[in-house]
Scaffold this motif. Sequence first.
Motif, PDB file in Angstrom:
ATOM      1  N   GLU A 174      73.882 -54.524 -14.373  1.00  0.00           N
ATOM      2  CA  GLU A 174      73.027 -53.362 -14.653  1.00  0.00           C
ATOM      3  C   GLU A 174      73.873 -52.080 -14.672  1.00  0.00           C
ATOM      4  O   GLU A 174      74.649 -51.816 -13.734  1.00  0.00           O
ATOM      5  CB  GLU A 174      71.952 -53.261 -13.556  1.00  0.00           C
ATOM      6  N   GLY A 175      73.763 -51.311 -15.741  1.00  0.00           N
ATOM      7  CA  GLY A 175      74.459 -50.019 -15.816  1.00  0.00           C
ATOM      8  C   GLY A 175      75.871 -50.095 -16.357  1.00  0.00           C
ATOM      9  O   GLY A 175      76.500 -49.053 -16.595  1.00  0.00           O
ATOM     10  N   MET A 176      76.403 -51.281 -16.573  1.00  0.00           N
ATOM     11  CA  MET A 176      77.780 -51.391 -17.086  1.00  0.00           C
ATOM     12  C   MET A 176      77.826 -50.951 -18.560  1.00  0.00           C
ATOM     13  O   MET A 176      76.944 -51.314 -19.341  1.00  0.00           O
ATOM     14  CB  MET A 176      78.238 -52.849 -16.977  1.00  0.00           C
ATOM     15  N   GLU A 177      78.823 -50.160 -18.900  1.00  0.00           N
ATOM     16  CA  GLU A 177      78.985 -49.700 -20.298  1.00  0.00           C
ATOM     17  C   GLU A 177      79.882 -50.684 -21.035  1.00  0.00           C
ATOM     18  O   GLU A 177      80.968 -50.995 -20.537  1.00  0.00           O
ATOM     19  CB  GLU A 177      79.698 -48.348 -20.329  1.00  0.00           C
ATOM     20  N   VAL A 178      79.422 -51.143 -22.203  1.00  0.00           N
ATOM     21  CA  VAL A 178      80.289 -52.012 -23.006  1.00  0.00           C
ATOM     22  C   VAL A 178      80.459 -51.417 -24.405  1.00  0.00           C
ATOM     23  O   VAL A 178      79.570 -50.724 -24.907  1.00  0.00           O
ATOM     24  CB  VAL A 178      79.746 -53.461 -23.128  1.00  0.00           C
ATOM     25  N   THR A 179      81.592 -51.729 -25.003  1.00  0.00           N
ATOM     26  CA  THR A 179      81.839 -51.351 -26.399  1.00  0.00           C
ATOM     27  C   THR A 179      81.972 -52.639 -27.188  1.00  0.00           C
ATOM     28  O   THR A 179      82.885 -53.443 -26.936  1.00  0.00           O
ATOM     29  CB  THR A 179      83.139 -50.527 -26.508  1.00  0.00           C
ATOM     30  N   GLY A 180      81.045 -52.832 -28.133  1.00  0.00           N
ATOM     31  CA  GLY A 180      81.006 -54.076 -28.911  1.00  0.00           C
ATOM     32  C   GLY A 180      79.728 -54.817 -28.577  1.00  0.00           C
ATOM     33  O   GLY A 180      79.432 -55.052 -27.394  1.00  0.00           O
ATOM     34  N   TRP A 181      78.954 -55.170 -29.619  1.00  0.00           N
ATOM     35  CA  TRP A 181      77.614 -55.727 -29.364  1.00  0.00           C
ATOM     36  C   TRP A 181      77.175 -56.596 -30.546  1.00  0.00           C
ATOM     37  O   TRP A 181      77.425 -56.230 -31.698  1.00  0.00           O
ATOM     38  CB  TRP A 181      76.637 -54.562 -29.173  1.00  0.00           C
ATOM     39  N   PRO A 182      76.479 -57.717 -30.290  1.00  0.00           N
ATOM     40  CA  PRO A 182      75.991 -58.543 -31.400  1.00  0.00           C
ATOM     41  C   PRO A 182      74.750 -57.920 -32.038  1.00  0.00           C
ATOM     42  O   PRO A 182      73.802 -57.598 -31.319  1.00  0.00           O
ATOM     43  CB  PRO A 182      75.644 -59.875 -30.714  1.00  0.00           C
ATOM     44  N   VAL A 183      74.778 -57.745 -33.356  1.00  0.00           N
ATOM     45  CA  VAL A 183      73.593 -57.189 -34.027  1.00  0.00           C
ATOM     46  C   VAL A 183      72.747 -58.291 -34.672  1.00  0.00           C
ATOM     47  O   VAL A 183      71.573 -58.075 -34.971  1.00  0.00           O
ATOM     48  CB  VAL A 183      73.973 -56.110 -35.068  1.00  0.00           C
ATOM     49  N   ALA A 184      73.349 -59.450 -34.882  1.00  0.00           N
ATOM     50  CA  ALA A 184      72.573 -60.592 -35.380  1.00  0.00           C
ATOM     51  C   ALA A 184      73.243 -61.890 -34.940  1.00  0.00           C
ATOM     52  O   ALA A 184      74.464 -61.951 -34.808  1.00  0.00           O
ATOM     53  CB  ALA A 184      72.450 -60.562 -36.903  1.00  0.00           C
ATOM     54  N   THR A 185      72.405 -62.898 -34.699  1.00  0.00           N
ATOM     55  CA  THR A 185      72.921 -64.229 -34.363  1.00  0.00           C
ATOM     56  C   THR A 185      72.306 -65.213 -35.354  1.00  0.00           C
ATOM     57  O   THR A 185      71.091 -65.167 -35.612  1.00  0.00           O
ATOM     58  CB  THR A 185      72.541 -64.616 -32.914  1.00  0.00           C
ATOM     59  N   ILE A 186      73.158 -66.054 -35.903  1.00  0.00           N
ATOM     60  CA  ILE A 186      72.706 -67.021 -36.914  1.00  0.00           C
ATOM     61  C   ILE A 186      73.006 -68.418 -36.387  1.00  0.00           C
ATOM     62  O   ILE A 186      74.131 -68.702 -35.987  1.00  0.00           O
ATOM     63  CB  ILE A 186      73.446 -66.766 -38.252  1.00  0.00           C
ATOM     64  N   ARG A 187      71.979 -69.267 -36.335  1.00  0.00           N
ATOM     65  CA  ARG A 187      72.159 -70.642 -35.871  1.00  0.00           C
ATOM     66  C   ARG A 187      71.819 -71.597 -37.018  1.00  0.00           C
ATOM     67  O   ARG A 187      70.731 -71.578 -37.533  1.00  0.00           O
ATOM     68  CB  ARG A 187      71.238 -70.917 -34.674  1.00  0.00           C
ATOM     69  N   ARG A 188      72.783 -72.378 -37.408  1.00  0.00           N
ATOM     70  CA  ARG A 188      72.630 -73.295 -38.553  1.00  0.00           C
ATOM     71  C   ARG A 188      71.978 -72.600 -39.744  1.00  0.00           C
ATOM     72  O   ARG A 188      71.036 -73.081 -40.357  1.00  0.00           O
ATOM     73  CB  ARG A 188      71.835 -74.533 -38.138  1.00  0.00           C
ATOM     74  N   GLY A 189      72.466 -71.407 -40.046  1.00  0.00           N
ATOM     75  CA  GLY A 189      72.023 -70.701 -41.248  1.00  0.00           C
ATOM     76  C   GLY A 189      70.740 -69.918 -41.079  1.00  0.00           C
ATOM     77  O   GLY A 189      70.305 -69.232 -42.012  1.00  0.00           O
ATOM     78  N   GLU A 190      70.123 -69.994 -39.905  1.00  0.00           N
ATOM     79  CA  GLU A 190      68.860 -69.270 -39.679  1.00  0.00           C
ATOM     80  C   GLU A 190      69.145 -68.061 -38.790  1.00  0.00           C
ATOM     81  O   GLU A 190      69.818 -68.189 -37.764  1.00  0.00           O
ATOM     82  CB  GLU A 190      67.899 -70.227 -38.974  1.00  0.00           C
ATOM     83  N   VAL A 191      68.614 -66.900 -39.189  1.00  0.00           N
ATOM     84  CA  VAL A 191      68.806 -65.697 -38.356  1.00  0.00           C
ATOM     85  C   VAL A 191      67.872 -65.821 -37.154  1.00  0.00           C
ATOM     86  O   VAL A 191      66.655 -65.725 -37.279  1.00  0.00           O
ATOM     87  CB  VAL A 191      68.503 -64.415 -39.156  1.00  0.00           C
ATOM     88  N   VAL A 192      68.455 -66.055 -35.979  1.00  0.00           N
ATOM     89  CA  VAL A 192      67.633 -66.297 -34.784  1.00  0.00           C
ATOM     90  C   VAL A 192      67.568 -65.054 -33.894  1.00  0.00           C
ATOM     91  O   VAL A 192      66.761 -64.999 -32.969  1.00  0.00           O
ATOM     92  CB  VAL A 192      68.149 -67.512 -33.980  1.00  0.00           C
ATOM     93  N   MET A 193      68.420 -64.050 -34.164  1.00  0.00           N
ATOM     94  CA  MET A 193      68.323 -62.761 -33.456  1.00  0.00           C
ATOM     95  C   MET A 193      68.790 -61.680 -34.403  1.00  0.00           C
ATOM     96  O   MET A 193      69.813 -61.824 -35.071  1.00  0.00           O
ATOM     97  CB  MET A 193      69.205 -62.782 -32.192  1.00  0.00           C
ATOM     98  N   ARG A 194      67.983 -60.623 -34.486  1.00  0.00           N
ATOM     99  CA  ARG A 194      68.380 -59.467 -35.305  1.00  0.00           C
ATOM    100  C   ARG A 194      68.030 -58.219 -34.522  1.00  0.00           C
ATOM    101  O   ARG A 194      66.883 -58.064 -34.090  1.00  0.00           O
ATOM    102  CB  ARG A 194      67.612 -59.499 -36.636  1.00  0.00           C
ATOM    103  N   ASP A 195      68.992 -57.342 -34.311  1.00  0.00           N
ATOM    104  CA  ASP A 195      68.774 -56.089 -33.561  1.00  0.00           C
ATOM    105  C   ASP A 195      68.013 -56.318 -32.256  1.00  0.00           C
ATOM    106  O   ASP A 195      67.064 -55.585 -31.935  1.00  0.00           O
ATOM    107  CB  ASP A 195      68.033 -55.073 -34.440  1.00  0.00           C
ATOM    108  N   GLY A 196      68.391 -57.367 -31.559  1.00  0.00           N
ATOM    109  CA  GLY A 196      67.812 -57.635 -30.241  1.00  0.00           C
ATOM    110  C   GLY A 196      66.519 -58.431 -30.274  1.00  0.00           C
ATOM    111  O   GLY A 196      66.025 -58.866 -29.241  1.00  0.00           O
ATOM    112  N   LYS A 197      65.967 -58.658 -31.480  1.00  0.00           N
ATOM    113  CA  LYS A 197      64.697 -59.384 -31.564  1.00  0.00           C
ATOM    114  C   LYS A 197      64.993 -60.866 -31.832  1.00  0.00           C
ATOM    115  O   LYS A 197      65.548 -61.208 -32.880  1.00  0.00           O
ATOM    116  CB  LYS A 197      63.839 -58.784 -32.689  1.00  0.00           C
ATOM    117  N   VAL A 198      64.621 -61.713 -30.855  1.00  0.00           N
ATOM    118  CA  VAL A 198      64.856 -63.159 -31.007  1.00  0.00           C
ATOM    119  C   VAL A 198      63.684 -63.744 -31.777  1.00  0.00           C
ATOM    120  O   VAL A 198      62.523 -63.484 -31.459  1.00  0.00           O
ATOM    121  CB  VAL A 198      65.021 -63.829 -29.622  1.00  0.00           C
TER     122      VAL A 198
END
Length: 485
Positions: A424-448
């Motif tokens: 909690e509270g840790m600052e990071v640089t670098g973040w996933p904006v989309a995750t694709i599993r077997r060709g399907e977009v399973v997360m986009r902008d934090g929405k699973v």
Amino acid sequence: MAGYDLAVRGGQVATGFGTTRCDIGVKDGRIVAIAERITDAARAIEADGLLVLPGGVDSHCHIEEPQPGGGANEETFATASAAAFAGGTTSVVCFIPQWKGHGVWERYVDYRARAARGMLDHSFHQIISDPTDAVMEQEVPRVVAEGVRSLKVFLTYEPLHLDDAQYLRVLTKARELGCLVTVHCENYAAINWRTAELLKHGMAAPKYHAWARPPVVEREATHRAIALAELVDQPIQVFHVSCAEAAEEIARAQARGVKVWGETCPQYVTLTAADIDRPGFEGAKFMCSPAPRTREEHARIWEMIRRGTLDVISSDHCAFSYEGDRGKRQNGADAVFRDIPNGIPGFAARLPIIFSEGVSKGRISLDDFVRLTSTNPARLMGLAPRKGMIAVGADADLALWDPAKKVTLTNALMQHAVDYTPYEGMEVTGWPVATIRRGEVVMRDGKVQAEPGTGRFLPRGPYDLIRPRGITPDGFDPAPPPAVR
Ligand code: URP
Ligand code: ZN
Ligand code: ZN
């Protein structure tokens, strides 16, 4: 009709062996083309300015492990899948428990059914806590034949720990069956002795968890785990290495050709013993085993990562809420560290923390990051080239990554089932904006956005690359002792 179902266009594609700007063509869930320009696709995702990484492979995580008295830990396969996708991870290897006095086949069947309700592609380690004749000769070969190609042992924890004779038995059977053995290395008797002494002197607060298990107990067990594996000539992976003393045992063994691999986790390069000593009872939120160490130790772990001694970074996600009946807070100030559940949540935080602390801060390269968090675990677990790689023929598992995005970690961003994150509270640089599993977009902008029940079991074959020397598929072939080799 379009030639491809999906094209990911214009991203910097990071393969772990170099980065190039190119397009990726996907058909039926697999990568079928990597080219300068792909236009003939039913759907395109523009990835300009983003890194395109292979989806993360988390080869050490605890999900929905059923408990002997009924129930299971809080994280279900559905919630774990959301957390993993939120952090750019697409495949996991988690644990089928074995309870003392019980077999493993029934648990395997039950655990397959639980995992099938999630969205992550998954494989398993089979925990062995009671290596009886029936379990080792009848049930374990049956589970292994299903494609569960790693056995997990604990050298500490009541009631899971194995003594040396039992550990040798597991190593020998794994060698015969062509499995990897993964090991939790801490000395059981030493921890019990220290714990009893601390409690005798009224030292019961969370911070004494770290006092009960200093680096020497990890170093001793790591040395012994390797020595016995060397004797049997059986490949092992040492889990969650937290200190240089233990990593040096691995480095020495690797230098003499022993088949030993080392894993570490984000907590061992970020959290410290001071976190377990936070005021009130907050320290319980940081309690995991081995215990978090010091800033100096973090620097040594990074060095061992750079040298390649530690070549996999997993989460060891093992989530318990802080509040609640089975939470870490338990009965507050009166709780004894020995009774607080061990383990911390870490699925979604794993890739952002390692990218930020590693790549963004210049400790490791982007190629290193890809190998440590995806390609190496996939290879060691026998999941490559299907997983852990951006290559023609591989599953189209991708993380689209904004390397410049700054994020402050919060529990809500983690999307797991428990009520806190130790980061909690840790600052990071670098973040996933989309995750694709077997060709399907399973997360986009934090929405699973994946359907429960879409995760696939990943059966694994025998360990060809690391097959023990001299073993024959059909016979018992004891390795000569090291002295006469
Ligand atoms: O504290 C931890 N690591 N809990 C999870 C179980 C284990 O030891 O891996
Ligand atoms: Zn462990
Ligand atoms: Zn673990």
